[in-house]
Design a protein around this motif. Structure first.
Motif, PDB file in Angstrom:
ATOM      1  N   LEU A 134       0.835  -1.195   0.000  1.00  0.00           N
ATOM      2  CA  LEU A 134       0.000   0.000   0.000  1.00  0.00           C
ATOM      3  C   LEU A 134       0.876   1.253   0.000  1.00  0.00           C
ATOM      4  N   ALA A 135       0.352   2.303  -0.590  1.00  0.00           N
ATOM      5  CA  ALA A 135       1.102   3.564  -0.655  1.00  0.00           C
ATOM      6  C   ALA A 135       1.207   4.168   0.740  1.00  0.00           C
ATOM      7  N   LEU A 136       2.391   4.631   1.086  1.00  0.00           N
ATOM      8  CA  LEU A 136       2.616   5.224   2.407  1.00  0.00           C
ATOM      9  C   LEU A 136       2.192   6.693   2.398  1.00  0.00           C
ATOM     10  N   ASN A 137       0.922   6.900   2.097  1.00  0.00           N
ATOM     11  CA  ASN A 137       0.342   8.238   2.066  1.00  0.00           C
ATOM     12  C   ASN A 137      -0.559   8.391   3.293  1.00  0.00           C
ATOM     13  N   PRO A 138      -0.207   9.261   4.237  1.00  0.00           N
ATOM     14  CA  PRO A 138      -0.992   9.361   5.477  1.00  0.00           C
ATOM     15  C   PRO A 138      -2.468   9.636   5.246  1.00  0.00           C
ATOM     16  N   SER A 139      -2.806  10.397   4.226  1.00  0.00           N
ATOM     17  CA  SER A 139      -4.204  10.723   3.983  1.00  0.00           C
ATOM     18  C   SER A 139      -5.007   9.515   3.496  1.00  0.00           C
ATOM     19  N   LYS A 140      -4.330   8.504   2.949  1.00  0.00           N
ATOM     20  CA  LYS A 140      -5.027   7.337   2.416  1.00  0.00           C
ATOM     21  C   LYS A 140      -5.044   6.156   3.383  1.00  0.00           C
TER      22      LYS A 140
END
Length: 360
Positions: free
Chosen positions: A206-212
């Motif tokens: 999974l993408a390490l994007n805090p918003s997602k």
């Protein structure tokens, strides 16, 4: 019959043990818990094995959650006494209490501002007989709120109890819609919070994007742990994500796994990704480390190469086929033909007029 009951805004779990009366699911009942007289609803029946598991997990109260925020000392699981089925008077009283709580919250926050305490009031809750009034708050530290409690008792004329909760408990009490469009899991079906770490996110590609990957509470979403056991089993005999395999021709990178096909995703030194079955990974590693070339599995072939071959085939077929004029070419050709026809007509008219003059 053993019944599981849910009560209170923090969604406490209670056990009605050896009840002789048959109760339907979602039926509202009046119970007596450790907090007092309360209104709850039946969540379902429990077997003896399920009762034992609930007791092992939830009976002893936890003082801290994963983020070191102090939680309520109330047990999440307790035995309760069934008093009666909820009647119209009980339901109307509970509804009236919820309305009073919403109206009183601004006043409570105004009183808190006068004390200048580092805390945030999340919600408040009366028990059914109004003998206690609970306040739930969040804070980054322990707070001395004794003077604040005295002012609240003077205002509401009942026993006041404050409960410090964590960020996840706040989302559990307030509820809301998650990024998937459904209500937050913690606010309508989860009975406990699962430990979640960033490693779970990495192993699931999974993408390490805090918003997602963060929920309304600002922590990692609870659903990150739902499929983690399957990914963990798949990674069991594999190196960690991002591991490099050194070969004479360059480094191969392990970029992730594919759960549906039980394969590991490899990126070659040329930057091309392909899939290798987990059972063949040891053979693959030995082959490339010895300088050999790995023949792609039929089902896990190189997607990029397949796309490139299809593109080349399409280009060859277009080049071999007779060329078709574009719309611009056709339009220019038609204009040229029209100009040519107009030019011939004018030449004929000039010739006729010259003949007439010569006759005269």
């Amino acid at each position: 019959m053993n019944y599981l009951i849910i009560f209170g805004k923090p969604r406490f779990l209670g056990l009605i043990y050896d009840c002789e009366e048959h109760l339907e699911k979602n039926v509202k009942v009046v119970i007596e818990s450790s907090r007092g007289l309360e209104l709850g609803y039946i969540a379902g029946t429990l077997s003896e094995e399920q009762v034992r598991k609930y007791k092992e997990k939830l009976e002893s109260p936890k003082e801290y959650d994963e983020g070191d925020n102090i939680r309520s000392t109330e047990p999440l699981w307790q035995c309760v006494n069934l008093l009666r089925l909820a009647d119209e008077e009980d339901l109307s009283e509970a509804e009236r209490q919820r309305g009073e709580e919403e109206e009183a919250l601004p006043l409570v926050r105004k009183i808190l501002n006068n004390h200048d305490l580092p805390m945030k009031i999340v919600d408040m809750e009366y028990v059914l007989d109004r003998k206690k009034l609970y306040f739930y708050f969040t804070s980054e530290q322990r707070v001395d709120f004794r003077c604040f409690v005295k002012d609240l008792a003077r205002e509401f004329k009942t026993r006041i109890e404050l409960r410090q909760i964590g960020a996840r408990d706040e989302a559990k009490i307030l509820g809301g819609l998650a990024s998937c469009g459904n209500p937050c899991c913690c606010s309508y079906w989860m009975s406990e919070f699962f430990p979640i770490c960033i490693r779970m996110v990495k192993e699931q590609n999974l993408a390490l994007n805090p918003s997602k990957i963060s929920g309304l509470c600002g922590r990692l979403m609870c659903c990150m742990s739902y499929e983690y056991d399957l990914y963990k089993q798949l990674w069991k005999d594999l190196p960690n994500p991002g591991t490099k395999i050194k070969t004479p021709s360059g480094n191969y990178h392990i970029s992730g796994v594919d759960l549906a096909s039980s394969t590991v995703r490899i990126r070659s030194p040329e930057g091309v990704e392909f899939l290798v079955p987990v059972g063949e990974f040891v053979l693959f590693r030995k082959t490339v480390e010895d300088g050999g070339k790995w023949s792609l599995h039929p089902k896990s072939g190189d997607i990029a190469e397949v796309a490139q071959s299809l593109s080349e085939t399409f280009t060859l077929s277009v080049e071999s086929s007779p060329s078709r004029p574009s719309n611009d070419d056709r339009r220019k050709r038609e204009e040229k033909n029209e100009n040519t026809r107009n030019g011939k007509g004018k030449t004929k008219q000039k010739t006729k007029s010259r003949k007439r003059k010569s006759k005269i």
